[in-house]
Design an enzyme around this catalytic site. Structure first.
Site, short mmCIF file in Angstrom:
data_model
loop_
_atom_site.label_atom_id
_atom_site.label_comp_id
_atom_site.label_asym_id
_atom_site.label_seq_id
_atom_site.Cartn_x
_atom_site.Cartn_y
_atom_site.Cartn_z
N ASP A 449 0.84 -1.21 0.00
CA ASP A 449 0.00 0.00 0.00
C ASP A 449 0.87 1.26 0.00
O ASP A 449 2.09 1.21 0.28
CB ASP A 449 -0.87 -0.03 1.27
CG ASP A 449 -2.16 0.77 1.14
OD1 ASP A 449 -2.28 1.57 0.20
OD2 ASP A 449 -3.04 0.60 2.02
N ASP A 518 -10.83 2.42 -2.95
CA ASP A 518 -11.35 2.26 -1.59
C ASP A 518 -12.87 2.40 -1.57
O ASP A 518 -13.49 2.21 -0.53
CB ASP A 518 -10.73 3.32 -0.67
CG ASP A 518 -9.37 2.86 -0.16
OD1 ASP A 518 -9.04 1.67 -0.32
OD2 ASP A 518 -8.63 3.69 0.40
C1 DGJ Z 1 -5.79 1.97 2.06
C2 DGJ Z 1 -6.24 0.75 1.33
O1 DGJ Z 1 -6.77 1.10 0.09
C3 DGJ Z 1 -7.25 0.01 2.19
O2 DGJ Z 1 -7.74 -1.10 1.49
C4 DGJ Z 1 -6.58 -0.41 3.46
O3 DGJ Z 1 -5.56 -1.31 3.17
C5 DGJ Z 1 -6.05 0.81 4.19
N1 DGJ Z 1 -5.20 1.58 3.34
C6 DGJ Z 1 -5.27 0.39 5.40
O4 DGJ Z 1 -4.64 1.43 6.02
#
Ligand code: DGJ
Length: 695
Positions: A449, A518
């Protein structure tokens, strides 16, 4: 033979297209042609030379120069701009040599007066009708040369009178909105200045004359394989084709090319089709699956991800409970998201210290992983390697390792700073930590991420141009990720950047799939997936079923949306009723039966009407024997009469049956007269398509 050389002309042939360049009498490299193959080689060389010199419109303005450099009086937006040590800012390059290969070509040019060499590189991908291009720039002298701009290519779309640009734009939680707009004189620019690819634009373009649709029409399209700052600018003027510059963003870019050094740009891919946007996407999909993805042929498992259920509150008990329910649903991979590492109770601490939190996991990760494995699932983990919280041991020990300007505040975003992956010590430290994690634990999947954009992009102790950071960080990212891949070849990797902030062909050399957004609300996801699919194949499109808008959108609908990609589940399973769990188990089983078709077949964006509120997507196996059709209705005020769905990709003369639709018909019949489904608001349907053998 994909490459034909005729004197100083080169014809690059793919299965259906020709791409033609050659040196003109003045020794300039001219772009002659990009389109369908023509019968004879001489057909490609229509007059492309400016006839006379006009006072304010020099020749380069009126011809399609393949890779224009700053230095001539042409005043078009150039691809290259350098400065020599004496302050001279023009490059005057002359052809030196050609290196033709079976499916590749390099053309080398040299500055007559200064020790600089430029090479244009081409690789032909015949099967996918794609041409790949990149540049190398070499300092042959004894003093540095300053690079101010070096794009990967300029693509030329012929002068058809009108240009419509398709591109992907958006923001966090609304990535990949497909836009089509007319271009008029001037420059239309799309870019990222955020250090990563960005949610806001994607390095992809398609140009047509306004009449193309999913199934027909000329489309010139392309993308950049790069995960850092990038730029696409399309220039149109009175005289020539649209010129599309594409490459590393020259905004705040600076590079000191030391004597003997070679700078290599990222590659750009370009293609041409006469079968519309649908085929353009299919070319990208096949190319990405066959030639880019590390595990392009591996079927992706159905995964569960803990983020939306437990956020940072992960521990052995909470995860074990989720895992048990997930296993009963037929899920194959259990991924523990953020929250598992040292000090991570909220987003205020922990990033940088990649070992299990001793309070949450007093015995390490082994007991949980063993439990997950006993349940028959593989185990996956979330990391955010480029980031650090000031509240971490790593930052306390190395505050100078982050990207920053001296004397300026270090702006935090989500309470975190960015480690400078241009630095070897940073890369070594992160590599060692992640390698240890992977060596000591049975981890089958990593979600990588990146949850912020850059600020104060400084590198105070870099002894060269600090602006090299933009590129060196990305190279560092690729190096660390690539090394981990080599050391742990069976791990499946996911690229995530707060959702879809790092979706590009560059990262897909390292990541097997992308977390698209997200925003997991299924009706929003339909549009996001539609945009994403312009470039990326379904096996890279990780899509979870969550609880977002569950009061309005039925679970089956939410599953159908996610089944259009690589299926995952991310809802709070402890809160799901028995009947929800039963529906989920049924959908997971159904997906497993058909996922080869979705993940590896041809995708057709088959229908969009009522402003996207009624849509259909179809996937067909490569041998045309099996398919899956998904149809969605979100909200359309009644009364409404839903239109016919015309199938695609069937063999016209073969017989096909559609699940729960009476009678078998020819492929041609399904494709021309179609099939209709009566769906209510927020209803969807999934239908298997079968070719009837011997009928
Ligand atoms: C952003 C990601 O897109 C989410 O799916 C998740 O992993 C969060 N970060 C966790 O902090």
């Amino acid at each position: 033979m994909p490459l034909h050389t005729q004197d100083k002309n080169w014809i690059l042939l793919t299965k259906h297209t020709a791409y033609v360049i050659g040196l003109n009498a003045a020794g300039r490299l001219v772009h002659h042609y990009w389109g369908r193959q023509l019968p004879f080689p001489e057909d490609y060389f229509a007059e492309n030379e400016p006839l006379e010199w006009l006072p304010f419109d020099a020749p380069g303005m009126r011809m399609s120069e393949e890779y224009p450099v700053y230095g001539s009086p042409d005043h078009i937006d150039p691809c290259l701009k350098v400065m020599f040590s004496d302050g001279v800012r023009s490059a005057v390059l002359h052809f030196e040599s050609a290196l033709p290969e079976d499916e590749a070509l390099s053309l080398r040019f040299r500055d007559d007066d200064y020790p600089l060499a430029l090479s244009l590189h081409y690789r032909i991908h015949p099967t996918y009708d794609l041409i790949e291009r990149w540049i190398t720039l070499e300092n042959l002298g004894t003093v540095p040369v300053q690079i101010e701009r070096v794009f990967s290519a300029q693509w030329h779309v012929p002068n058809n009178g009108a240009y419509r640009l398709s591109h992907l734009t958006g923001r966090w939680a609304a990535e990949n909105t497909l836009r089509r707009e007319w271009l008029s004189h001037g420059i239309k620019m799309l870019d990222s200045r955020r250090l990563n690819t960005s949610h806001h634009h994607n390095p992809y373009f398609a140009i047509d004359g306004g009449a193309a649709d999913e199934d027909q029409g000329q489309v010139w399209f392309g993308a950049l394989a790069w995960s850092g700052n990038w730029k696409i600018s399309v220039e149109t003027n009175d005289y020539t084709a649209a010129r599309i510059n594409i490459g590393i963003n020259d905004w705040d870019f600076g590079w000191t090319l030391q004597p003997g050094e070679i700078f290599t740009t990222p590659a750009t891919l370009g293609g041409y089709t006469e079968s519309g946007f649908g085929e353009a996407s299919q070319h990208f999909h096949d190319y990405i699956r066959d030639a880019v993805l590390p595990h392009g042929k591996t079927t992706h498992p159905v995964l569960y991800n803990s983020w939306e259920a437990t956020t940072f509150n992960v521990d052995e008990t909470s995860q074990a409970k989720l895992a048990e329910i997930a296993a009963n649903m037929g899920i194959e991979l259990f991924v523990m998201d953020d929250g598992w590492f040292q000090g991570r109770k909220t987003d205020h601490a922990g990033l940088g210290d990649w070992h299990p939190d001793v309070q949450k996991f007093p015995h390490g990760l082994t007991p949980l992983i063993a439990h997950v494995n006993r349940l028959g699932m593989a185990f996956g983990l979330w990391v955010e390697p480029e980031m650090v919280n000031p509240d971490s041991d790593l930052y306390r020990n190395h505050p100078d390792w982050v990207i920053h300007f001296p004397h300026r505040p270090r702006s935090e975003s989500r309470n975190q700073l960015i480690l400078n992956f241009g630095r070897a010590d940073v890369r070594d430290c992160i590599l060692a930590q992640l390698d240890k994690l992977l060596r000591e634990n049975n981890i089958a999947f990593i979600k990588w991420d990146m949850n912020r954009s850059v600020s104060e992009p400084g590198w105070p102790d870099h002894d060269r141009d600090q602006r090299e950071l933009w590129v060196r960080h990305v190279w560092g990212l690729y190096e660390v990720w690539g090394t981990l891949r080599r050391k742990h070849p069976n791990v499946i990797w996911q690229s995530c950047s707060g959702g879809g902030g790092r979706a590009d062909i560059g990262i897909l050399h390292y990541a097997d799939q992308i977390w698209v957004s997200d925003n997991t609300e299924a009706t929003a996801r339909l549009g996001i997936q539609h945009g994403f699919s312009q470039v990326f194949p379904a096996n890279t499109m990780e899509a979870w079923v969550t609880d977002a808008d569950s009061a309005r959108v039925p679970l089956e609908f939410r599953f159908h949306v996610s089944m259009c990609g690589s299926l995952g589940v991310g809802g709070h399973l402890l809160k799901w009723s028995e009947s929800d769990r039963a529906i989920a188990a049924q959908c997971v089983a159904q997906y497993k039966e058909m996922r080869e078709i979705v993940q590896f077949g041809d995708m057709y964006r088959i229908h969009q009407s009522h402003h996207g509120a009624f849509s259909a997507v179809q996937y067909m196996s490569k041998d045309r024997s099996e398919g899956v059709l998904f149809v969605f209705r979100t909200h359309i005020p009644d009364p409404v009469f839903l239109p016919q769905i015309m199938l695609r990709g069937l063999e016209p003369d073969a017989h096909y049956a559609i699940e729960d639709v009476s009678g078998s018909r020819s492929g041609l019949a399904w494709m021309t007269t179609g099939v209709r489904f009566d769906l209510h608001n927020f209803e969807s349907t999934l239908r298997r398509i079968h070719r009837i053998e011997g009928a």
